[in-house]
Design a protein around this motif. Sequence first.
Motif, PDB file in Angstrom:
ATOM      1  N   GLY A 151       0.687  -1.218  -0.120  1.00  0.00           N
ATOM      2  CA  GLY A 151      -0.206   0.043   0.145  1.00  0.00           C
ATOM      3  C   GLY A 151       0.810   1.096   0.041  1.00  0.00           C
ATOM      4  O   GLY A 151       2.008   1.476  -0.854  1.00  0.00           O
ATOM      5  N   ARG A 184       1.726   2.611   3.003  1.00  0.00           N
ATOM      6  CA  ARG A 184       2.462   2.634   4.436  1.00  0.00           C
ATOM      7  C   ARG A 184       3.930   2.150   4.421  1.00  0.00           C
ATOM      8  O   ARG A 184       4.859   2.696   5.041  1.00  0.00           O
ATOM      9  CB  ARG A 184       1.536   1.781   5.353  1.00  0.00           C
ATOM     10  CG  ARG A 184       2.131   1.576   6.767  1.00  0.00           C
ATOM     11  CD  ARG A 184       1.320   0.930   7.698  1.00  0.00           C
ATOM     12  NE  ARG A 184       1.352  -0.245   7.414  1.00  0.00           N
ATOM     13  CZ  ARG A 184       0.693  -1.285   7.891  1.00  0.00           C
ATOM     14  NH1 ARG A 184      -0.148  -1.147   9.102  1.00  0.00           N
ATOM     15  NH2 ARG A 184       0.574  -2.730   7.555  1.00  0.00           N
ATOM     16  N   ASN A 208       1.432  10.925  -1.811  1.00  0.00           N
ATOM     17  CA  ASN A 208       1.133   9.481  -1.265  1.00  0.00           C
ATOM     18  C   ASN A 208       1.247   9.586   0.249  1.00  0.00           C
ATOM     19  O   ASN A 208      -0.018   8.863   0.994  1.00  0.00           O
ATOM     20  CB  ASN A 208       2.277   8.477  -1.432  1.00  0.00           C
ATOM     21  CG  ASN A 208       2.335   8.299  -3.297  1.00  0.00           C
ATOM     22  OD1 ASN A 208       1.126   8.402  -3.839  1.00  0.00           O
ATOM     23  ND2 ASN A 208       3.421   7.696  -3.683  1.00  0.00           N
ATOM     24  N   TRP A 246      -2.203   8.516   2.388  1.00  0.00           N
ATOM     25  CA  TRP A 246      -2.213   7.435   3.559  1.00  0.00           C
ATOM     26  C   TRP A 246      -2.669   7.908   4.648  1.00  0.00           C
ATOM     27  O   TRP A 246      -3.574   7.320   5.033  1.00  0.00           O
ATOM     28  CB  TRP A 246      -0.947   7.047   3.850  1.00  0.00           C
ATOM     29  CG  TRP A 246      -0.662   5.912   4.889  1.00  0.00           C
ATOM     30  CD1 TRP A 246      -1.041   4.654   4.654  1.00  0.00           C
ATOM     31  CD2 TRP A 246      -0.748   6.107   6.238  1.00  0.00           C
ATOM     32  NE1 TRP A 246      -0.950   3.898   5.986  1.00  0.00           N
ATOM     33  CE2 TRP A 246      -0.584   4.912   7.051  1.00  0.00           C
ATOM     34  CE3 TRP A 246      -0.088   7.494   7.204  1.00  0.00           C
ATOM     35  CZ2 TRP A 246      -0.238   4.789   8.378  1.00  0.00           C
ATOM     36  CZ3 TRP A 246      -0.053   7.273   8.228  1.00  0.00           C
ATOM     37  CH2 TRP A 246      -0.027   6.041   8.822  1.00  0.00           C
ATOM     38  N   VAL A 299      -7.247   4.397  -2.417  1.00  0.00           N
ATOM     39  CA  VAL A 299      -6.211   4.628  -1.395  1.00  0.00           C
ATOM     40  C   VAL A 299      -6.690   3.779   0.008  1.00  0.00           C
ATOM     41  O   VAL A 299      -5.666   2.795   0.438  1.00  0.00           O
ATOM     42  CB  VAL A 299      -5.786   5.853  -1.286  1.00  0.00           C
ATOM     43  CG1 VAL A 299      -4.665   5.906  -0.021  1.00  0.00           C
ATOM     44  CG2 VAL A 299      -5.257   6.487  -2.542  1.00  0.00           C
ATOM     45  N   GLN A 300      -7.635   3.828   0.415  1.00  0.00           N
ATOM     46  CA  GLN A 300      -7.988   3.243   1.517  1.00  0.00           C
ATOM     47  C   GLN A 300      -7.926   1.585   1.469  1.00  0.00           C
ATOM     48  O   GLN A 300      -7.564   1.082   2.502  1.00  0.00           O
ATOM     49  CB  GLN A 300      -9.577   3.697   1.765  1.00  0.00           C
ATOM     50  CG  GLN A 300     -10.278   2.767   2.911  1.00  0.00           C
ATOM     51  CD  GLN A 300     -10.409   3.807   3.868  1.00  0.00           C
ATOM     52  OE1 GLN A 300     -10.250   5.075   4.006  1.00  0.00           O
ATOM     53  NE2 GLN A 300     -11.259   3.491   5.268  1.00  0.00           N
ATOM     54  N   GLN A 312      -6.095   0.133  -0.422  1.00  0.00           N
ATOM     55  CA  GLN A 312      -4.457  -0.217  -0.373  1.00  0.00           C
ATOM     56  C   GLN A 312      -4.036  -0.233   1.110  1.00  0.00           C
ATOM     57  O   GLN A 312      -2.853  -0.800   1.371  1.00  0.00           O
ATOM     58  CB  GLN A 312      -3.876   0.521  -1.336  1.00  0.00           C
ATOM     59  CG  GLN A 312      -4.282   0.132  -2.768  1.00  0.00           C
ATOM     60  CD  GLN A 312      -3.519   1.224  -3.614  1.00  0.00           C
ATOM     61  OE1 GLN A 312      -2.900   2.131  -3.335  1.00  0.00           O
ATOM     62  NE2 GLN A 312      -3.314   0.755  -4.954  1.00  0.00           N
ATOM     63  N   SER A 313      -4.399   0.707   1.845  1.00  0.00           N
ATOM     64  CA  SER A 313      -3.737   0.975   3.170  1.00  0.00           C
ATOM     65  C   SER A 313      -4.221   0.184   4.313  1.00  0.00           C
ATOM     66  O   SER A 313      -3.616   0.120   5.273  1.00  0.00           O
ATOM     67  CB  SER A 313      -4.199   2.460   3.420  1.00  0.00           C
ATOM     68  OG  SER A 313      -3.593   3.394   2.514  1.00  0.00           O
ATOM     69  N   ASN A 314      -5.271  -0.679   4.022  1.00  0.00           N
ATOM     70  CA  ASN A 314      -5.998  -1.605   5.174  1.00  0.00           C
ATOM     71  C   ASN A 314      -4.972  -2.583   5.534  1.00  0.00           C
ATOM     72  O   ASN A 314      -4.212  -2.991   4.376  1.00  0.00           O
ATOM     73  CB  ASN A 314      -7.173  -1.827   4.873  1.00  0.00           C
ATOM     74  CG  ASN A 314      -8.304  -0.572   5.257  1.00  0.00           C
ATOM     75  OD1 ASN A 314      -7.868   0.182   6.141  1.00  0.00           O
ATOM     76  ND2 ASN A 314      -9.472  -0.721   4.760  1.00  0.00           N
TER      77      ASN A 314
END
Length: 432
Positions: A268, A270, A403, A407, A427-428, A430-432
């Motif tokens: 993601g 992070r 980016n 995030w 994005v959400q 990919q970030s979880n």
Amino acid sequence: MDVTANISLGDPLEAARKATAEMLQTRERTYSLPQPFYNDERLFQIDMQEIFQKEWLIAGMTCEIPKKGNYLTLQIGNNPVLVVRGADNTINAFHNVCRHRGSRLCTGEKGKVAKLVCPYHQWTYELDGRLLYAGTEMGEDFDMKKFNLKPINVKTAGGYIFISLAENPPAIDEFLATLHHYMEPYDMENTKVAVQTTLMEKANWKLVLENNRECYHCSGSHPELLNTLLEWDDTHDPRATQEFKDHVAESAAKWEAEKIPYLHAGFGLRNRIVRMPLLKGTVSMTMDGKQGCSKLMGRIQNPDLGSMRILHLPHSWNHAMGDHLIVFTVWPISAQETMVTTKWLVHKDAVEGVDYDVARLREVWDATNDQDRRLAEENQRGINSTAYQPGPYSKTYEFGVVNFIDWYSARMLANLGAEPAPYLREVQIQSN
């Protein structure tokens, strides 16, 4: 409606939380954040509650607590934290708070103990957090099993100690498995911190991260760093030249032959790990580009490993070279004050004054950190002005900043329990 105006003096924190979500849902994605995100104390408290108390943070390095009873402490907002190596080589993390009347147990930054003893009334705990002694004064019906230390989630990988204050922290195991693989050549259990510095910056923590996530400012601000650093993280960078791409390919062939991991690994927005070569003819981030430590790390034989760059949001970036590793962590203190720690790690058998010189080892990043401090502080001073309004990021030079803010926005909205912004839905995920 101007939702920025909702952050006004006298509003309760819950109103500020609602306004925070509204600002993130309605902001222009490729512009900097509205002013309160950088200077409002209530929004800072929300940052601490929803980001720093819920995400995974780097507490330190395993080599800093090498033996049973070794501990380190840190402060995350109002939360004192204790990390200690227990029996069977286990690393434990606890709230550094006695279950009697709440005093801090360990008051030093680092140390070694047989048991954890509260200095106030001598309540004593095992290294795994079990209460062992509370004194006869508590009465015959006192149940010690109900008053163990409160644990904190802790995981280790590649020499790093990760903690999360959340009850159910986000998934991180895939990244940690990859980090373990990429750090294998360094044999991090057999390293030591050669030197550590702490820098206080009068700027919001997000400004410190934004400054780090771009090199748009490097040519005008970091002459020492650019003696060795190539600013691009990826051959797909739109600014990358063919000469740079050829240099990467030539370096990668050597790393492949020596079984040194180097490919870009992303998780993601992070986490990211990638090995990039340094400027041709240089092997380490020193003023002359030569080795900062003559004794290489782990199984490494070739000092020319470039820099393996490790990103961990919300608060850390790292450079791993053949001879030493540099770990940076960012700790918010208040809405407009941030602490940045820098640790230089070398092989544990390297001898100061023989294999490395501390002043030479830290020279480049001492200069760079101070230059970045001044930039962030001037950024903060300008943002505090009534004239400030969000400005546009460069899509080429500042995509790393976009980016980071993507995030941050996605995680903040998710942790607040708010609806994701339309521009962040992908994005959400990919970030979880």
